[in-house]
Motif scaffolding. Structure first.
Motif, PDB file in Angstrom:
ATOM      1  N   THR A 110     -25.905  88.898  32.657  1.00  0.00           N
ATOM      2  CA  THR A 110     -25.268  89.058  31.346  1.00  0.00           C
ATOM      3  C   THR A 110     -26.124  89.828  30.344  1.00  0.00           C
ATOM      4  N   ARG A 116     -23.150  94.567  34.283  1.00  0.00           N
ATOM      5  CA  ARG A 116     -23.115  93.111  34.442  1.00  0.00           C
ATOM      6  C   ARG A 116     -22.802  92.756  35.892  1.00  0.00           C
ATOM      7  N   ALA A 186     -19.393  87.344  35.417  1.00  0.00           N
ATOM      8  CA  ALA A 186     -20.157  88.178  34.483  1.00  0.00           C
ATOM      9  C   ALA A 186     -19.532  89.553  34.340  1.00  0.00           C
ATOM     10  N   SER A 191     -19.551  84.923  29.175  1.00  0.00           N
ATOM     11  CA  SER A 191     -20.806  84.781  28.441  1.00  0.00           C
ATOM     12  C   SER A 191     -21.826  84.017  29.272  1.00  0.00           C
TER      13      SER A 191
END
Length: 209
Positions: A110, A116, A186, A191
């Protein structure tokens, strides 16, 4: 050819290569491109642009697209795989090793400055039949990770912090699946807090007997 030999080869001047060409930096750029766009989503022209070389120089220095990808995965494993390697090696107990591994990767998945999720999980799950070799290569990489986790669990049994009745294959497969699922979450924008919540729930499955 070893990585060391490849680096030595890069020192040999190649026609079409820019002056001051940095092979390691170019490979890092390729890694980031594949990580962001996936294997099939990345064209040779994308690599030429990202790596700062023309096509003849790219082929003579790195080989074909698949060869570049495989080398990029090896680089990713060395750079981004440290969170897993250190967690499994340094944690005092098997449970701590698993939880630390999951939390460390959740943080890595993250970060704001890069793609990501995990490149090894996301870069080529599906695709054209001719790229089956790439998918098999990544599947083998993921299985190696699962086996490394199983070995750490086995060490926990020897050390006495994990019951000898624990099903190591099941635990390794389960927590590897959690790790891979965190990567997908992710990439979808979850989050760090959400990932940590998932990890907390997953650790409830740790055997207590």
């Amino acid at each position: 050819m070893t990585a060391g030999n490849k680096l030595k080869r890069s020192e040999t001047p190649t026609i079409g290569r820019p002056r001051g060409f940095d092979r390691d930096a170019a490979l890092l750029a390729a890694m980031r491109t594949f990580w962001k766009q996936g294997y099939e989503g990345t064209s040779v022209q994308d690599l030429v642009t990202a790596m700062g070389v023309n096509k003849p120089s790219l082929y003579s220095t790195f080989g074909c697209k698949e060869e570049i990808f495989r080398e990029a995965i090896e680089l990713y494993d060395r750079l981004e795989g440290r969170a897993t390697t250190q967690s499994l090696a340094e944690a005092k107990t098997a449970r701590d090793a698993v939880e630390t591994m999951l939390l460390a990767n959740a943080r890595a998945y993250t970060v704001t400055e890069g793609p990501r999720g995990c490149m090894i999980v996301l870069s080529s799950l599906l695709g054209a039949p001719e790229n089956e070799g790439v998918r098999a290569f990544l599947a083998k990489n993921r299985l190696d990770g699962e086996m490394a986790l199983r070995a750490r669990l086995a060490r926990g049994v020897i050390d006495g912090d994990l019951a000898c009745s624990a099903d190591l294959d099941r635990l390794a497969a389960f927590y590897t699946t959690i790790l891979e699922g965190l990567s997908i979450q992710a990439r979808d924008g979850a989050s760090a807090e959400k990932l940590n919540m998932i990890i907390e729930a997953a650790m409830l499955a740790w055997p207590t007997g």
